[in-house]
Each structure stands twice: as C-alpha cells, then as structure tokens.
Scaffold this motif. Structure first.
Motif, mmCIF file in Angstrom:
data_model
loop_
_atom_site.group_PDB
_atom_site.id
_atom_site.type_symbol
_atom_site.label_atom_id
_atom_site.label_comp_id
_atom_site.label_asym_id
_atom_site.label_seq_id
_atom_site.Cartn_x
_atom_site.Cartn_y
_atom_site.Cartn_z
ATOM 1 N N VAL A 72 0.860 -1.184 0.000
ATOM 2 C CA VAL A 72 0.000 0.000 0.000
ATOM 3 C C VAL A 72 0.898 1.237 0.000
ATOM 4 C CG1 VAL A 72 -1.726 1.308 1.267
ATOM 5 C CG2 VAL A 72 -1.864 -1.187 1.192
ATOM 6 N N VAL A 73 0.668 2.109 -0.974
ATOM 7 C CA VAL A 73 1.483 3.315 -1.122
ATOM 8 C C VAL A 73 0.601 4.534 -0.889
ATOM 9 C CG1 VAL A 73 2.980 4.651 -2.650
ATOM 10 C CG2 VAL A 73 2.974 2.151 -2.788
ATOM 11 N N LEU A 74 0.919 5.300 0.145
ATOM 12 C CA LEU A 74 0.213 6.535 0.468
ATOM 13 C C LEU A 74 1.138 7.708 0.173
ATOM 14 C CD1 LEU A 74 -1.155 5.470 3.985
ATOM 15 C CD2 LEU A 74 -2.193 5.072 1.743
ATOM 16 N N ALA A 75 0.577 8.803 -0.324
ATOM 17 C CA ALA A 75 1.389 9.969 -0.654
ATOM 18 C C ALA A 75 0.669 11.245 -0.228
ATOM 19 C CB ALA A 75 1.700 10.014 -2.149
ATOM 20 N N VAL A 76 1.442 12.176 0.310
ATOM 21 C CA VAL A 76 0.954 13.518 0.657
ATOM 22 C C VAL A 76 1.875 14.513 -0.041
ATOM 23 C CG1 VAL A 76 0.512 15.165 2.495
ATOM 24 C CG2 VAL A 76 0.091 12.728 2.892
ATOM 25 N N GLU A 77 1.307 15.325 -0.934
ATOM 26 C CA GLU A 77 2.127 16.277 -1.684
ATOM 27 C C GLU A 77 1.472 17.646 -1.709
ATOM 28 O OE1 GLU A 77 2.393 15.001 -5.824
ATOM 29 O OE2 GLU A 77 0.767 13.579 -5.434
ATOM 30 N N ASP A 78 2.313 18.659 -1.950
ATOM 31 C CA ASP A 78 1.830 20.039 -1.935
ATOM 32 C C ASP A 78 2.488 20.827 -3.058
ATOM 33 O OD1 ASP A 78 4.356 21.465 -0.922
ATOM 34 O OD2 ASP A 78 4.052 19.968 0.651
ATOM 35 N N ASP A 79 2.014 22.055 -3.234
ATOM 36 C CA ASP A 79 2.561 22.935 -4.279
ATOM 37 C C ASP A 79 3.417 24.045 -3.668
ATOM 38 O OD1 ASP A 79 0.562 24.312 -3.012
ATOM 39 O OD2 ASP A 79 -0.410 25.052 -4.854
ATOM 40 N N GLY A 80 4.080 23.722 -2.550
ATOM 41 C CA GLY A 80 4.925 24.706 -1.885
ATOM 42 C C GLY A 80 6.297 24.821 -2.520
ATOM 43 N N PRO A 81 7.261 25.349 -1.764
ATOM 44 C CA PRO A 81 8.602 25.578 -2.320
ATOM 45 C C PRO A 81 9.419 24.303 -2.496
ATOM 46 C CG PRO A 81 8.543 26.204 -0.016
ATOM 47 C CD PRO A 81 7.122 25.894 -0.406
ATOM 48 N N GLY A 82 8.977 23.180 -1.918
ATOM 49 C CA GLY A 82 9.736 21.937 -2.044
ATOM 50 C C GLY A 82 10.880 21.860 -1.048
ATOM 51 N N ILE A 83 11.610 20.742 -1.107
ATOM 52 C CA ILE A 83 12.721 20.493 -0.183
ATOM 53 C C ILE A 83 13.973 20.186 -1.000
ATOM 54 C CG2 ILE A 83 13.575 19.006 1.690
ATOM 55 C CD1 ILE A 83 10.653 18.426 2.378
ATOM 56 N N PRO A 84 15.075 20.873 -0.747
ATOM 57 C CA PRO A 84 16.322 20.589 -1.482
ATOM 58 C C PRO A 84 16.742 19.128 -1.311
ATOM 59 C CG PRO A 84 16.527 22.621 -0.215
ATOM 60 C CD PRO A 84 15.242 21.978 0.209
ATOM 61 N N VAL A 85 17.366 18.573 -2.340
ATOM 62 C CA VAL A 85 17.753 17.167 -2.330
ATOM 63 C C VAL A 85 18.667 16.854 -1.151
ATOM 64 C CG1 VAL A 85 18.959 15.351 -3.619
ATOM 65 C CG2 VAL A 85 17.501 16.987 -4.826
ATOM 66 N N LEU A 95 3.226 18.724 -8.364
ATOM 67 C CA LEU A 95 2.608 20.022 -8.064
ATOM 68 C C LEU A 95 3.633 21.128 -7.888
ATOM 69 C CD1 LEU A 95 -0.088 18.829 -5.468
ATOM 70 C CD2 LEU A 95 -0.360 19.199 -7.929
ATOM 71 N N GLY A 96 4.896 20.747 -7.757
ATOM 72 C CA GLY A 96 5.949 21.734 -7.603
ATOM 73 C C GLY A 96 6.588 21.759 -6.239
ATOM 74 N N GLY A 97 5.949 21.133 -5.235
ATOM 75 C CA GLY A 97 6.484 21.147 -3.881
ATOM 76 C C GLY A 97 7.083 19.808 -3.493
ATOM 77 N N ALA A 98 6.821 19.383 -2.250
ATOM 78 C CA ALA A 98 7.358 18.124 -1.736
ATOM 79 C C ALA A 98 6.298 17.033 -1.800
ATOM 80 C CB ALA A 98 7.839 18.305 -0.298
ATOM 81 N N ARG A 99 6.757 15.805 -1.943
ATOM 82 C CA ARG A 99 5.862 14.642 -1.978
ATOM 83 C C ARG A 99 6.388 13.613 -0.982
ATOM 84 N NH1 ARG A 99 5.177 9.656 -5.113
ATOM 85 N NH2 ARG A 99 2.959 9.256 -5.428
ATOM 86 N N PHE A 100 5.637 13.410 0.109
ATOM 87 C CA PHE A 100 5.996 12.413 1.110
ATOM 88 C C PHE A 100 5.302 11.104 0.781
ATOM 89 C CE2 PHE A 100 6.879 16.420 3.111
ATOM 90 C CZ PHE A 100 7.998 16.183 3.903
ATOM 91 N N VAL A 101 6.094 10.014 0.688
ATOM 92 C CA VAL A 101 5.570 8.711 0.262
ATOM 93 C C VAL A 101 5.696 7.707 1.403
ATOM 94 C CG1 VAL A 101 5.759 6.837 -1.424
ATOM 95 C CG2 VAL A 101 6.275 9.209 -2.107
ATOM 96 N N VAL A 102 4.557 7.135 1.802
ATOM 97 C CA VAL A 102 4.511 6.099 2.828
ATOM 98 C C VAL A 102 4.266 4.762 2.135
ATOM 99 C CG1 VAL A 102 3.310 5.227 4.859
ATOM 100 C CG2 VAL A 102 3.651 7.691 4.564
#
Length: 434
Positions: free
Chosen positions: A360-373, A422-429
């Motif tokens: 099961v893959v859950l994801a929470v993402e936004d259109d914020g500034p993102g997170i540097p690698v 979306l341009g921001g960060a995407r957290f994947v569970v």
C-alpha cells in the motif's frame, strides 16, 4: 553470510586443483611424464623381446627372429623407413629416435625404435625403424588412480576445513541475527557465546558495545520521559495563574501581554506532548493492529486538519483496500504529514492511495517551495527544521516528521520524500502488507 563460505570453499577447491596440475608438470619436468612411464611398464614385454631376444641374434639371423616374434605375438611388428617414422613423431622425440632409443606413442599404443645405427644387421638396416603397434597400453586405470588420489587429498583438506568453518559460520550467523534484532529495536539482543567459541572475542566486543548503546538509549528515553512529565506540573500552574491574571486585568495592553504569554505556554505544552509522543514510539510498545480502510483513514486525517487554506484533495484508488495497522498511530503519522504540507503549501494539497506490487502506497504532496535534495534525509531528524527561526509564523518544533517516520517504521514500512508534480514536496509512505 553463505556467500563468504561459498567463496572460501571455491578458493580451496581451485587451490587443490591448481596444486595438482603444478605437481604433475613439476614431476613431468624433473622425472618424466608419469603416464609415459606407466605405458612403458605396460609395454615392457614387447620391448624385452626386441632388446633381449631379437637384438641378441647374430646379424644373419636378426630378421628371422623378428619374423618368429611376429608369428607368435598378438602385437604387430613392422619395419618402416626412417623418414616415415620421423614424420609420425613430434620434434621433441626425434633426438631419442636418432640415438636408437625406444620412443613411445602413448595415444597410438605403439613405439618406434631404429633397427641399427651402423647398418650391421643387414644392408640398409640403418635406414629402417621397427614400428610396434597394438600394444597393451591402457592409462585409464592410471587416470582413475590419480582421480582417486585427488579426491582423497581434497577430502582430507576439506573435511577439517568444513568442520572449522562450520563453527565460524554458526557464530557469524548468530552475530548477524543479533545485529538484525538490535537494529530492529530489540536492545536486549546479545550473542551470549561460550568462551570456547572461535569468534568469542568479537562477540564479546559486540555485546559490550550493545550494552553501552542500550544504556545510553535507555538513559536518554528515561530523561526525555521524566523531563516531559515534570514539565506538565509547572505548565499547568502557569496556565491557571494566567487565567486568574487575565480575569482581573483591566488594562488592554496588559491583557494583550497576557494573551501572548498564554500562547507561549500553549506552545510549550505542545512541545511536551510531542516529546511524550516521541518517547512512547521509542519505548517498544506493542502495536494494536486492526484492519483499517485506507480511504477512510485518509478522510479521517483530512477531517482532523485545522480549518483553512489550502484545499486538500483525497484520491484513493479502488484497489487500495485495507491494511493491517494501528489506526491511531498511522493516523498520527498522516496528520503530521498533512500539517507539514499545510504549513508550506501555496494553495493545494493532494493525498493519494494505491496498491502497488502487494504494498500500500500513500502519498501527501503540496505545491509549496519543495525540499532541497541534500536536506531530504535531515528533515526527519528530531528538532531539525529547514527554517531555523522559532517564531509562531513558521510554527512547529521539528518533531512532526520524525514522529511520522518512526510511526511508519514501527509498521515495517518506509517514509521518504521526493519532488512533487505540483511543484512542492511529496511524502511517500510504503506499507508492506495490505
């Protein structure tokens, strides 16, 4: 672990094989080819007839004796010209033939020998060669004997090595199991090997290291838990005192100042709650597993989000189904991810769920500034924040993402961050079972 001993076994086998060939070529160089020596012994009767019976005849009877040998022997005796014999033999054997020696052809089961070096047997005998064929040469038995010797030597080396390696392998397997258990959070895992074990010194050092690590972690957890609990009492007193002060204050400026102080106390209370939650996750408490509907879990996390912008969208595919999880703990992780996304998103947050290769893959993402690698792993460290300021505009204490990852790992899953469409960060569970 098995790979180490397989490579060691292959190295021993290759070493034995190489040693066998080296011994064979060394003996051949120093004392002659062992197979040729065997073939010469098997042909000794025919060589004896030529050297002791035919050659012992007077010159005028030499051919007659050779013919009598031809009649009674099952071996074929021929006379061939010297140039023809030289054409049959390799260059290394030509010198021995010219000296009048017996030259064996093991593969052809024959031998060659000149009739006479000086032409004393009969006219032209110096140009003839005796070619004896169909000799009773059989080197297969010799090869079988060599193979048996090789097997005996190999077993004599491999059996003690196998017994010696077995104790090492079992010890290393035990250490590997202890390392896995210790890494999974079972801090009491130890090797407990006997002093007679071959790798006891290594196991003893690992056990001592584990003792020190366990003592440090337990001390840290106890300190964190104790401090958090001890802070609750003065915080409660401050809240009560501020409420009394606010009720009696008449000056608007004082009321404003009291409100600011109440906000500070509320922030401190939130920090204590976060610390206690983190301490509970580290305390190895059992999970209360239940069958949880994935889509309902996402909707519940959305409903628990403080009201306001940005807009949160939920997209759960029909195959997302259910997952065996602690609903409270997993919901806490998703809520922390949502609050983090709400803090940085410009206008949109998207939550998705799908099933992929049995997971099961859950994801929470936004259109914020993102997170540097380079910061994508550090953000999961306790108290680490991209924004170093501590004012209420940024909010948080740098514990939410750390708690979320710990909660997911307790379920045997993983939490990572990547760039979002979306341009921001995407957290994947990713949860391993559904």
């Amino acid at each position: 672990m098995n790979r180490i001993f397989f490579r060691f076994f292959m190295l021993v086998m290759l070493s034995i094989t190489a040693a066998t060939f080296v011994i064979y070529f060394a003996m051949s160089r120093l004392f002659g080819d062992p197979l040729e020596d065997i073939a010469r012994r098997q042909s000794s009767a025919q060589i004896f007839l030529i050297e002791q019976y035919v050659d012992a005849a007077p010159a005028d009877e030499w051919l007659a004796r050779l013919n009598r040998v031809r009649e009674v022997s099952g071996t074929r005796f021929d006379l061939i010209p010297l140039p023809k014999a030289r054409s049959f033999l390799p260059a290394v054997d030509l010198g021995a033939l010219d000296r009048g020696e017996v030259v064996l052809d093991v593969e052809g089961k024959s031998f060659y020998r000149r009739v006479d070096l000086k032409g004393e047997r009969y006219i032209g005998s110096e140009d003839d060669v005796i070619h004896v064929q169909d000799l009773p040469i059989d080197v297969s038995l010799a090869l079988q004997m060599e193979a048996v010797r090789y097997v005996i030597v190999a077993l004599a080396l491999l059996v003690p090595i196998a017994l010696w390696s077995r104790s090492h392998w079992q010890g290393l397997q035990s250490l590997s199991r202890v390392a896995d258990e210790f890494g999974a959070g079972k801090l009491s895992a130890r090797a407990h090997m006997q002093a007679s074990a071959s790798i006891y010194p290594l196991a003893e050092r690992i056990d001592h290291m584990a003792d020190r690590i366990e003592a440090l972690l337990v001390s840290q957890k106890n300190l964190l838990h104790s401090v958090s609990h001890e802070l609750r009492t003065p915080i409660a007193r401050l809240e009560f005192a501020l409420e009394l002060l606010d009720a009696k204050a008449l000056d608007p400026a004082l009321k404003k100042r009291i409100a600011a102080m109440e906000g500070d106390v509320l922030e401190l209370n939130s920090l204590v709650n976060e610390l206690l939650g983190m301490a509970r996750l580290d305390s190895e408490q059992a999970l209360y597993l239940d069958t949880v509907d994935v889509a309902a879990l996402l909707r519940s996390a959305k409903a628990a989000l403080p009201p306001g912008q940005p807009v949160v969208g939920v997209d759960a595919t029909p195959d997302a189904g259910t997952v065996e999880a602690d609903a409270r703990l997993l919901g806490r992780a998703l809520s922390n991810l949502l609050r983090n996304a709400q803090k940085y998103a410009a206008s949109t947050i998207r939550m998705t769920a799908r099933r992929e290769a049995g997971r099961v893959v859950l994801a929470v993402e936004d259109d914020g500034p993102g997170i540097p690698v380079e910061e994508r792993e550090r953000i999961f460290e306790p108290f680490y924040r991209l924004d170093r300021s501590r004012d209420r505009a940024t909010g948080g204490f740098g514990l939410g993402l750390s708690i979320a990852r710990k909660a997911v790992v307790r379920h045997g899953g993983s939490l990572t961050v990547e760039a979002s469409e979306l341009g921001g960060a995407r957290f994947v569970v990713v949860l391993p079972q559904g």
